[in-house]
Design an enzyme around this catalytic site. Structure first.
Site, PDB file in Angstrom:
ATOM      1  N   ASN A   1     -10.811  61.706 -55.885  1.00 11.39           N
ATOM      2  CA  ASN A   1     -10.058  61.391 -56.885  1.00 11.39           C
ATOM      3  C   ASN A   1      -8.942  62.133 -57.214  1.00 11.39           C
ATOM      4  OD1 ASN A   1     -12.989  60.315 -57.436  1.00 11.39           O
ATOM      5  ND2 ASN A   1     -11.737  58.892 -58.589  1.00 11.39           N
TER       6      ASN A   1
ATOM      7  N   CYS B   1     -16.415  57.460 -52.286  1.00  9.54           N
ATOM      8  CA  CYS B   1     -17.580  56.467 -52.214  1.00  9.54           C
ATOM      9  C   CYS B   1     -18.131  56.646 -50.739  1.00  9.54           C
ATOM     10  CB  CYS B   1     -17.159  55.060 -52.421  1.00  9.54           C
ATOM     11  SG  CYS B   1     -18.239  53.879 -51.951  1.00  9.54           S
TER      12      CYS B   1
ATOM     13  N   HIS C   1      -7.532  53.762 -61.523  1.00  6.54           N
ATOM     14  CA  HIS C   1      -8.666  54.706 -61.007  1.00  6.54           C
ATOM     15  C   HIS C   1      -8.166  55.012 -59.229  1.00  6.54           C
ATOM     16  CE1 HIS C   1     -13.183  55.885 -59.708  1.00  6.54           C
ATOM     17  NE2 HIS C   1     -12.390  55.659 -58.692  1.00  6.54           N
TER      18      HIS C   1
ATOM     19  N   ARG D   1     -19.941  61.500 -61.743  1.00  6.65           N
ATOM     20  CA  ARG D   1     -20.266  60.353 -61.202  1.00  6.65           C
ATOM     21  C   ARG D   1     -19.825  60.349 -59.818  1.00  6.65           C
ATOM     22  NH1 ARG D   1     -18.511  55.782 -58.491  1.00  6.65           N
ATOM     23  NH2 ARG D   1     -17.008  55.434 -60.114  1.00  6.65           N
ATOM     24  N   ASP D   2     -18.513  59.808 -59.904  1.00  2.49           N
ATOM     25  CA  ASP D   2     -17.693  59.621 -58.550  1.00  2.49           C
ATOM     26  C   ASP D   2     -17.633  61.040 -57.786  1.00  2.49           C
ATOM     27  OD1 ASP D   2     -15.691  58.495 -56.622  1.00  2.49           O
ATOM     28  OD2 ASP D   2     -14.794  57.403 -58.143  1.00  2.49           O
TER      29      ASP D   2
ATOM     30  N   HIS E   1      -7.717  57.393 -55.737  1.00  4.75           N
ATOM     31  CA  HIS E   1      -8.141  58.514 -54.976  1.00  4.75           C
ATOM     32  C   HIS E   1      -6.913  59.154 -54.384  1.00  4.75           C
ATOM     33  CE1 HIS E   1     -12.533  58.323 -55.395  1.00  4.75           C
ATOM     34  NE2 HIS E   1     -12.471  57.080 -55.914  1.00  4.75           N
TER      35      HIS E   1
HETATM   36  N1  COA Z   1     -32.160  52.086 -59.684  1.00  2.00           N
HETATM   37  C1  COA Z   1     -33.139  52.335 -59.099  1.00  2.00           C
HETATM   38  N2  COA Z   1     -33.746  51.949 -57.847  1.00  2.00           N
HETATM   39  C2  COA Z   1     -33.018  50.592 -57.737  1.00  2.00           C
HETATM   40  C3  COA Z   1     -32.077  49.945 -58.173  1.00  2.00           C
HETATM   41  C4  COA Z   1     -31.419  50.611 -59.261  1.00  2.00           C
HETATM   42  N3  COA Z   1     -30.373  50.177 -59.873  1.00  2.00           N
HETATM   43  N4  COA Z   1     -31.807  48.952 -57.593  1.00  2.00           N
HETATM   44  C5  COA Z   1     -32.736  48.802 -56.558  1.00  2.00           C
HETATM   45  N5  COA Z   1     -33.635  49.811 -56.633  1.00  2.00           N
HETATM   46  C6  COA Z   1     -34.691  50.158 -55.945  1.00  2.00           C
HETATM   47  C7  COA Z   1     -35.740  48.920 -55.880  1.00  2.00           C
HETATM   48  O1  COA Z   1     -36.557  49.147 -56.834  1.00  2.00           O
HETATM   49  C8  COA Z   1     -36.324  49.231 -54.644  1.00  2.00           C
HETATM   50  O2  COA Z   1     -37.161  50.207 -54.511  1.00  2.00           O
HETATM   51  P1  COA Z   1     -38.801  50.217 -53.646  1.00  2.00           P
HETATM   52  O3  COA Z   1     -38.278  50.364 -52.151  1.00  2.00           O
HETATM   53  O4  COA Z   1     -39.613  51.333 -54.206  1.00  2.00           O
HETATM   54  O5  COA Z   1     -39.361  48.960 -53.819  1.00  2.00           O
HETATM   55  C9  COA Z   1     -35.187  49.532 -53.642  1.00  2.00           C
HETATM   56  O6  COA Z   1     -34.302  50.187 -54.337  1.00  2.00           O
HETATM   57  C10 COA Z   1     -34.653  48.230 -52.889  1.00  2.00           C
HETATM   58  O7  COA Z   1     -34.215  47.614 -53.669  1.00  2.00           O
HETATM   59  P2  COA Z   1     -33.078  46.494 -53.342  1.00  2.00           P
HETATM   60  O8  COA Z   1     -32.922  45.569 -54.523  1.00  2.00           O
HETATM   61  O9  COA Z   1     -33.755  45.700 -51.993  1.00  2.00           O
HETATM   62  O10 COA Z   1     -31.685  47.124 -53.204  1.00  2.00           O
HETATM   63  P3  COA Z   1     -30.812  47.561 -51.900  1.00  2.00           P
HETATM   64  O11 COA Z   1     -31.852  48.377 -51.157  1.00  2.00           O
HETATM   65  O12 COA Z   1     -30.455  46.261 -51.364  1.00  2.00           O
HETATM   66  O13 COA Z   1     -29.643  48.179 -52.714  1.00  2.00           O
HETATM   67  C11 COA Z   1     -28.547  48.609 -54.437  1.00  2.00           C
HETATM   68  C12 COA Z   1     -28.888  47.651 -53.736  1.00  2.00           C
HETATM   69  C13 COA Z   1     -27.240  48.114 -55.105  1.00  2.00           C
HETATM   70  C14 COA Z   1     -29.679  49.114 -55.355  1.00  2.00           C
HETATM   71  C15 COA Z   1     -27.778  49.907 -53.747  1.00  2.00           C
HETATM   72  O14 COA Z   1     -26.937  49.330 -52.468  1.00  2.00           O
HETATM   73  C16 COA Z   1     -26.919  50.983 -54.621  1.00  2.00           C
HETATM   74  O15 COA Z   1     -27.587  51.560 -55.453  1.00  2.00           O
HETATM   75  N6  COA Z   1     -25.514  50.966 -54.337  1.00  2.00           N
HETATM   76  C17 COA Z   1     -24.612  51.912 -54.994  1.00  2.00           C
HETATM   77  C18 COA Z   1     -23.773  52.587 -54.025  1.00  2.00           C
HETATM   78  C19 COA Z   1     -22.919  53.150 -54.686  1.00  2.00           C
HETATM   79  O16 COA Z   1     -23.358  53.652 -56.118  1.00  2.00           O
HETATM   80  N7  COA Z   1     -21.829  53.454 -54.328  1.00  2.00           N
HETATM   81  C20 COA Z   1     -20.696  54.394 -54.908  1.00  2.00           C
HETATM   82  C21 COA Z   1     -20.142  53.784 -56.036  1.00  2.00           C
HETATM   83  S1  COA Z   1     -18.954  52.887 -55.629  1.00  2.00           S
HETATM   84 ZN    ZN Z   2     -13.623  56.234 -57.152  1.00  4.98          ZN
END
Ligand code: COA
Ligand code: ZN
Length: 327
Positions: free
Chosen positions: A251, A242, A209, A17-18, A211
């Site tokens: 990490n 990240c 956790h 994942r990370d 890094h």
């Molecule tokens: N899984 C899959 N798709 C997702 C989702 C999820 N958990 N959450 C939102 N989406 C989709 C929506 O369905 C939407 O799709 P569309 O454009 O086809 O309609 C699109 O993403 C935008 O949705 P929205 O709710 O506006 O999300 P956002 O663009 O504001 O993003 C997160 C919010 C949280 C989903 C996004 O920032 C994210 O996944 N961040 C994770 C970052 C990460 O993992 N960092 C490293 C680890 S710390």
């Molecule tokens: Zn991390």
């Protein structure tokens, strides 16, 4: 010498994942599954298989459902995944996940950058995720990013860390992971924060956790263990980071941490030889050198051949000594 005295520590693998979220090469789904199968036999308490994030945010893990559904689950290993919001929780439930690892940052700037929500918005949505998990009988761990500092805001006040932990504790999450997202933690700070949170919430399952961005990962790990933390996240080969935290790097490496803890007499339950073989497989998958050190150097008792001509050197030295003793 043997500080650990056989104390049991629990190792969580986060490379899939990370680690993979930060790789430029998309690791094929079959290869991810094969690696998880290999890792499952090595003694981990938990493996963070993937994340249920948006494919736009984290394209490397867009195959989360398929990986989670196709892996063979080894009894005794918890197969978890990162869940940022309700949509992610629904996907995780459909994939029959063992635990939700929900995520938010204690830094407002990092939370907005990473999750596109304010901390209050994240917390409100995660409260709904926790309710959903309770209905589904799935345990919840919360990973709090930037506990030891934020790459954009700098110091994060301990009061803020304690406040967010208190709010999640009130929702009865099973565990909290204290994440050093960009390697800003240092050992005395780790000791102070771990002691403070353990004293306030002794029944919580605490995980650290780290890094290794500034080379303090092993020292921080020891500080956390000495403060009473028994669960540790780490990443095979030392990959990770990240993508939405400026300056993030890998990490602390699983093989480096396990090697150190085993030398010190802790019981990690881990197979170090198997880890080194798995790191070699991982290096082929990511197609770049791994930052871990024990992967290159081997165990501290790895024996090397003496330099060329050693027998002559030794014979001459012994002959000289003969003359010195019997002139
Ligand atoms: N899984 C899959 N798709 C997702 C989702 C999820 N958990 N959450 C939102 N989406 C989709 C929506 O369905 C939407 O799709 P569309 O454009 O086809 O309609 C699109 O993403 C935008 O949705 P929205 O709710 O506006 O999300 P956002 O663009 O504001 O993003 C997160 C919010 C949280 C989903 C996004 O920032 C994210 O996944 N961040 C994770 C970052 C990460 O993992 N960092 C490293 C680890 S710390
Ligand atoms: Zn991390």
């Amino acid at each position: 010498m043997k500080e650990g005295n056989g104390k049991r520590l629990f190792v969580n693998e986060v490379a899939t994942r990370d680690g993979f979220q930060m790789e430029s090469r998309f690791i094929p789904t079959d290869e991810k599954i094969a690696l998880i199968h290999r890792l499952s036999a090595l003694g981990y308490a938990k493996i963070e298989v993937t994340s249920f994030t948006s494919a736009k945010a984290i394209p490397a893990l867009r195959d989360g459902e398929e990986v989670m559904q196709r892996i063979a689950r080894r009894p005794g290993v918890v197969y978890t995944a990162l869940v940022p919001n309700l949509r992610g929780a629904e996907r995780a439930l459909e994939s029959r996940i063992d635990e939700f690892n929900i995520v938010m940052s204690v830094s407002e700037t990092h939370n907005l950058s990473n999750l596109r929500m304010t901390r209050e918005q994240s917390f409100a949505e995660l409260a709904e995720v926790i309710a959903l998990a309770r209905q589904g009988g799935v345990p919840v761990n919360v990973s709090l990013s930037c506990v030891f500092g934020c790459p954009m805001e700098g110091e994060v006040p301990l009061a803020a860390v304690l406040e967010w932990i208190g709010r999640f504790a009130a929702l009865q999450v099973q565990g909290v992971t204290l994440c050093d997202t960009t390697g800003m933690a240092f050992p005395t700070q780790v000791e102070a924060i771990c002691k403070a949170v353990l004293a306030r919430h002794p029944a919580m399952q605490w995980t650290a956790h780290f890094h290794n961005t500034r080379g303090m990962g092993l020292a921080n790990t020891l500080a956390a263990v000495e403060a009473g933390v028994e669960r540790l996240d780490m990443s095979l080969g030392g990959i990770g980071g990240c993508p939405y935290a400026p300056g993030a790097t890998g990490n602390v490496a699983t093989e480096d941490v396990v090697h150190m803890l085993q030398c010190m007499g802790y019981d990690t339950g881990m197979n170090l030889e198997g880890l080194l073989e798995a790191a070699s497989v991982l290096e082929n998958l990511v197609q770049h050198d791994l930052p871990s050190q024990v992967f290159r150097a081997g165990h501290r008792l790895t024996r090397h051949a003496p330099p060329p001509g050693f027998n002559d050197i030794a014979a001459r030295a012994h002959a000289r000594r003969g003359k010195e003793l019997h002139p």
